[in-house]
Design an enzyme around this catalytic site. Structure first.
Site, PDB file in Angstrom:
ATOM      1  N   LYS A  95      58.448  -4.165 -17.288  1.00 53.81           N
ATOM      2  CA  LYS A  95      58.880  -2.944 -16.445  1.00 53.81           C
ATOM      3  C   LYS A  95      58.219  -3.141 -15.085  1.00 53.81           C
ATOM      4  O   LYS A  95      56.988  -3.328 -15.136  1.00 53.81           O
ATOM      5  CB  LYS A  95      58.264  -1.661 -17.147  1.00 53.81           C
ATOM      6  CG  LYS A  95      58.595  -0.488 -16.343  1.00 53.81           C
ATOM      7  CD  LYS A  95      57.507   0.972 -16.889  1.00 53.81           C
ATOM      8  CE  LYS A  95      57.708   1.913 -15.850  1.00 53.81           C
ATOM      9  NZ  LYS A  95      56.900   2.935 -16.420  1.00 53.81           N
ATOM     10  N   GLY A 156      53.188  11.352 -13.450  1.00 56.26           N
ATOM     11  CA  GLY A 156      51.980  12.428 -13.922  1.00 56.26           C
ATOM     12  C   GLY A 156      52.137  13.684 -13.293  1.00 56.26           C
ATOM     13  O   GLY A 156      51.209  14.537 -13.714  1.00 56.26           O
ATOM     14  N   ALA A 183      59.299   8.807 -15.862  1.00 55.15           N
ATOM     15  CA  ALA A 183      58.148   9.483 -15.067  1.00 55.15           C
ATOM     16  C   ALA A 183      58.490  10.838 -14.686  1.00 55.15           C
ATOM     17  O   ALA A 183      59.760  11.220 -14.275  1.00 55.15           O
ATOM     18  CB  ALA A 183      57.884   8.614 -13.815  1.00 55.15           C
ATOM     19  N   GLY A 184      57.564  11.487 -14.649  1.00 50.87           N
ATOM     20  CA  GLY A 184      57.533  13.208 -14.146  1.00 50.87           C
ATOM     21  C   GLY A 184      57.882  14.141 -15.054  1.00 50.87           C
ATOM     22  O   GLY A 184      58.011  15.286 -14.795  1.00 50.87           O
ATOM     23  N   ASN A 205      54.637   9.481 -20.799  1.00 50.99           N
ATOM     24  CA  ASN A 205      53.227   8.885 -21.032  1.00 50.99           C
ATOM     25  C   ASN A 205      52.322  10.384 -20.797  1.00 50.99           C
ATOM     26  O   ASN A 205      51.754  10.708 -22.066  1.00 50.99           O
ATOM     27  CB  ASN A 205      52.613   7.810 -20.385  1.00 50.99           C
ATOM     28  CG  ASN A 205      51.306   7.344 -20.589  1.00 50.99           C
ATOM     29  OD1 ASN A 205      50.954   6.230 -20.690  1.00 50.99           O
ATOM     30  ND2 ASN A 205      50.587   8.108 -21.839  1.00 50.99           N
ATOM     31  N   THR A 206      52.279  10.704 -19.681  1.00 53.66           N
ATOM     32  CA  THR A 206      51.022  11.754 -19.285  1.00 53.66           C
ATOM     33  C   THR A 206      51.333  13.127 -20.222  1.00 53.66           C
ATOM     34  O   THR A 206      50.519  13.553 -20.870  1.00 53.66           O
ATOM     35  CB  THR A 206      50.924  11.935 -17.925  1.00 53.66           C
ATOM     36  OG1 THR A 206      50.840  10.739 -17.423  1.00 53.66           O
ATOM     37  CG2 THR A 206      49.823  13.245 -17.550  1.00 53.66           C
TER      38      THR A 206
END
Length: 256
Positions: A95, A156, A183-184, A205-206
């Site tokens: 990645k 994040g 993301a996001g 992830n977050t």
């Protein structure tokens, strides 16, 4: 779903950072059924084998591993990190992240394309973290990438899909290219929205790792991804401005 010829059983991908404990991480993956785990090389150490326990945990998850170049800000740094990751994790997958803006963590499109070309020429199978820019996407494909990973919002933030038009345009422009919204995302509903738009998978992830109950949130995202994909495959109705009765008027009784 196939990515670089490898069949992946789940359209949900999870990161492995920020979890409160290894046990919570493992439970989140179990309940999510995620098919891919992203892993940063920075969790591994050479001399003292400080990352050995973590690497053993990742192997025990039983999912495909996607190393990333998180935190890299130059072509040289990203390429070197990718080369080390290939040795550590034993995979051609990478990645590719090349950060260009410190506050938004927005990818540097020029460095990203250059690094992607170098890595593809070296035999890597590159998953580039990019914006929803059509021109950048075209350059990445020309460089040899077979997958695109546009962001939904800055890493994040949990803001969801901040540029619906741009993402729809990207999906429409390259209908046959596997695309992962990366993301996001902060809520399962946002993941479902991405899947309903025709994206092939989501990576986050977050939103899971920092939730009060990461395992439950991971399962919620898994269900949302499945529901969104089913809705997309079912060819949903087009929205309209005027109301249309679901019960026809013909055949109804009229009382005087």
């Amino acid at each position: 779903m196939q990515l670089y010829g490898k069949e992946i059983g789940s359209r949900l991908m999870l990161g492995t950072a920020q979890y409160p404990s290894p046990q919570v991480l493992a439970e989140a993956f179990r309940r999510s059924g995620a098919g891919i785990a992203t892993v940063s090389l920075r969790r591994e150490s050479g001399g003292d084998q400080a990352g050995a326990d973590f690497w053993a945990l990742v192997r025990d998850l039983g999912v495909a591993v996607l190393p990333n170049t998180a935190g890299c800000h130059s072509v040289r740094e990203a390429v070197t990190t990718a080369q080390m990751a290939r040795e550590v994790f034993g995979t051609k997958w990478i990645k590719l992240e090349v950060i260009g803006h410190a506050d938004t963590l927005q990818p540097d499109p020029f460095a990203l394309v250059e690094a992607a070309r170098i890595l593809c020429d070296e035999g890597f199978e590159v998953f580039p973290y990019t914006t929803e820019d059509l021109v950048v996407a075209e350059r990445l494909l020309q460089a040899g990438c077979e997958v695109l990973m546009p962001w939904g919002a800055p890493i994040g933030t949990g803001l969801g899909l901040t540029n619906i038009y741009g993402l729809r345009s990207l999906r429409a422009q390259f209908p046959d290219v596997p695309m992962v919204v990366d993301a996001g995302l902060g809520l399962p509903s946002q993941a479902a929205q991405a899947m309903e738009m025709g994206f092939d998978a989501v990576l986050l992830n977050t939103a899971v790792a920092r939730a009060g109950d990461p395992a439950a949130m991971a399962e919620g995202f898994a269900r949302a991804v499945e529901g969104g994909r089913l809705a997309y495959a079912a060819d949903p109705m087009e929205p309209r401005d005027m109301a249309a009765p679901s019960t026809p008027l013909i055949g109804q009784a009229f009382l005087s």
